[in-house]
Enzyme design. Structure first.
Site, PDB file in Angstrom:
ATOM      1  N   GLN A 150      -7.298  -0.088   4.133  1.00  0.00           N
ATOM      2  CA  GLN A 150      -8.121  -0.673   5.195  1.00  0.00           C
ATOM      3  C   GLN A 150      -9.501  -1.095   4.705  1.00  0.00           C
ATOM      4  OE1 GLN A 150      -7.196  -1.434   8.286  1.00  0.00           O
ATOM      5  NE2 GLN A 150      -5.152  -0.566   8.082  1.00  0.00           N
TER       6      GLN A 150
ATOM      7  N   ASN B  54      -7.428   4.191   9.120  1.00  0.00           N
ATOM      8  CA  ASN B  54      -6.766   3.017   9.682  1.00  0.00           C
ATOM      9  C   ASN B  54      -6.757   2.994  11.199  1.00  0.00           C
ATOM     10  OD1 ASN B  54      -4.938   5.285   8.982  1.00  0.00           O
ATOM     11  ND2 ASN B  54      -3.434   4.105  10.123  1.00  0.00           N
TER      12      ASN B  54
ATOM     13  N   HIS C 270      -1.890  -7.880   2.634  1.00  0.00           N
ATOM     14  CA  HIS C 270      -1.846  -8.436   3.981  1.00  0.00           C
ATOM     15  C   HIS C 270      -2.908  -7.865   4.911  1.00  0.00           C
ATOM     16  CE1 HIS C 270       0.281  -5.265   6.502  1.00  0.00           C
ATOM     17  NE2 HIS C 270       0.408  -4.762   5.280  1.00  0.00           N
TER      18      HIS C 270
ATOM     19  N   SER D 145      -3.598  -3.293  -0.291  1.00  0.00           N
ATOM     20  CA  SER D 145      -2.482  -4.123   0.183  1.00  0.00           C
ATOM     21  C   SER D 145      -2.988  -5.503   0.552  1.00  0.00           C
ATOM     22  CB  SER D 145      -1.817  -3.458   1.393  1.00  0.00           C
ATOM     23  OG  SER D 145      -0.686  -4.198   1.807  1.00  0.00           O
TER      24      SER D 145
ATOM     25  N   CYS E 234       2.445   1.697  11.756  1.00  0.00           N
ATOM     26  CA  CYS E 234       3.575   2.401  11.148  1.00  0.00           C
ATOM     27  C   CYS E 234       4.158   3.468  12.063  1.00  0.00           C
ATOM     28  CB  CYS E 234       3.143   3.029   9.826  1.00  0.00           C
ATOM     29  SG  CYS E 234       2.524   1.813   8.658  1.00  0.00           S
TER      30      CYS E 234
ATOM     31  N   THR F 282      10.765  -7.872 -11.875  1.00  0.00           N
ATOM     32  CA  THR F 282      10.183  -9.202 -12.011  1.00  0.00           C
ATOM     33  C   THR F 282       8.995  -9.349 -11.073  1.00  0.00           C
ATOM     34  OG1 THR F 282      12.346 -10.121 -12.570  1.00  0.00           O
ATOM     35  CG2 THR F 282      10.644 -11.674 -11.851  1.00  0.00           C
TER      36      THR F 282
ATOM     37  N   GLY G 157       0.792  -1.216   0.000  1.00  0.00           N
ATOM     38  CA  GLY G 157       0.000   0.000   0.000  1.00  0.00           C
ATOM     39  C   GLY G 157       0.826   1.268   0.000  1.00  0.00           C
ATOM     40  N   SER G 158       1.935   1.281   0.723  1.00  0.00           N
ATOM     41  CA  SER G 158       2.761   2.489   0.781  1.00  0.00           C
ATOM     42  C   SER G 158       3.350   2.819  -0.585  1.00  0.00           C
ATOM     43  CB  SER G 158       3.889   2.328   1.805  1.00  0.00           C
ATOM     44  OG  SER G 158       3.361   2.309   3.120  1.00  0.00           O
TER      45      SER G 158
END
Length: 396
Positions: free
Chosen positions: A180, A152, A202, A200, A326, A238, A72-73
């Site tokens: 989120q 978040n 995860h 993202s 974070c 890749t 996401g970042s």
């Protein structure tokens, strides 16, 4: 009660077993580079294509509008920096909100050092962006509005449809950090007038190290990572095939199970909120009561420090946080809580608990029972609380 009890799903989630099962062959058996021309690479190519389709389907986008990233970042950085560069001839003014994730705020601060101007729109006491202030901030040289889909920390879901409509009324790009929200609440990029969207893996039961950026067809966004011709010449490197496969699998499951998951999480969340507010004095719920993520509960407890609370919760086998993962380790209070108007001394006593459908009502009850003991213990050691009780008892 079996511990640990994991209540920090906004920070990261457990990889869903079905997701891991789909990923595993691409580490060992199907390891071909998807950009190669031989037939062995074809299986990797198809897996990436299928995952792209699943990722797009969750937001009603076209597969060719999905670009895989490292998270996401990176997606936030790419959307904001590349848009600023691509549209610099039109203008150098960007609008965002005061409660964005630091991936957005720090990117905007970087651009300010490069000569761009950024307006940070305020929010109300529940964390909703002030729409009239946003509209008033628009200038002829405004090129981008970036407002997150859901916060978040406090879980407030923003009025994306209204924000998107305002942006497009003035011919301005609209980016949303949906890290989120993606996979947790319904999102439709056309209905919401979203031009770019970050997500993202995860955060929805997929692996770490994989994310995506949706870029609406026709938006002039340049490459962020230079090198090869991967991702239609927009993002070199890749491809992380196992991660992409995991992202796609998590997206498919989220789409199929969203309503059921959200219903269970809301039930647990509302039970948690009700017990905390009814049984722990001087507790406050942060964020809107209704327009919030299904799994998010964020509280402030007066007369205590959040760090001590987290340590004692950990000793009781409960995993929570005081805000964004974070910013863990920072002694400063949450910028989000300050933005919604909380004073420093209250913002310091914050606790974010974010659930998953795997949690149980027994775990929630155990958590509240332990939390009551912990807060009572911390307040007994607090001179601020002692002074407050004395003044209250004396009628002052």
């Amino acid at each position: 009660m079996q511990t640990p009890i994991y209540l920090d799903n906004a920070a990261t989630t457990q990889v869903i077993p079905e997701v891991l099962h789909e990923m595993l062959p691409y580490f060992t058996d199907i390891y071909g580079n998807p950009n190669a021309v031989y037939r062995f690479a074809g299986e990797s190519q198809k897996a990436v294509s299928d995952a792209r389709e699943a990722a797009a389907g969750l937001i009603h986008a076209k597969p060719e509008e999905i670009y895989f990233t490292a998270g996401g970042s990176e997606s936030d950085n790419w959307a904001i920096k590349a848009a600023a560069e691509a549209y610099a001839k039109k203008g150098r003014h960007i609008i965002t909100s005061t409660i964005e994730h630091h991936a957005v705020l720090h990117t905007c601060a970087y651009l300010e050092q490069k000569g761009y101007e950024v307006t940070y729109v305020n929010v109300d006491e529940n964390g909703f962006v002030l729409l009239e202030e946003l509209r008033a901030a628009i200038r002829p040289d405004t090129i981008l509005i970036s407002v997150m889909a859901a916060n978040n920390e406090i879980g407030t879901i923003q009025p994306l449809k209204e924000i998107g409509a305002i942006a497009h009324e003035y011919g301005i790009l609209f980016h949303t950090d949906a890290v989120q929200a993606y996979g947790h609440i319904p999102l439709d990029v056309d209905a919401l007038s979203i031009d770019m969207l970050s997500a993202s893996g995860h955060k929805l039961g997929g692996p770490k190290g994989i994310g995506m950026l949706y870029i609406r067809k026709g938006v002039k966004i340049r490459s962020f990572i230079h090198g090869g011709a991967q991702e239609r010449k927009r993002r070199a490197g890749t491809l992380n095939v196992p991660g992409i496969v995991g992202f796609g699998a998590a997206a498919r499951l989220a789409g199929a199970e969203m309503e059921e998951r959200a219903g269970k999480e809301r039930g647990l969340r509302d039970h948690l909120i009700r017990r905390v507010l009814e049984e722990i004095p001087y507790a406050r719920l942060n964020g809107d009561r209704k327009e919030r993520l299904p799994n998010n509960a964020n509280f402030c407890f007066r007369f205590i420090e959040g760090e001590g609370m987290l340590i004692l919760l950990d000793q009781a086998g409960i995993c929570g946080s005081s805000g964004s993962a974070c910013t863990s380790g920072s002694l400063d209070p949450s910028h989000v809580l300050l933005a919604i108007g909380l004073p420093h001394e209250i913002a310091h006593g914050s606790l974010r608990l974010t659930l998953s459908e795997r949690n149980t009502i027994e775990e929630i009850d155990y958590t509240v029972d332990e939390l009551k003991k912990i807060i009572g213990r911390l307040r007994e050691m607090s001179p601020l609380y002692e002074d407050f009780v004395k003044k209250k008892d004396s009628g002052r």
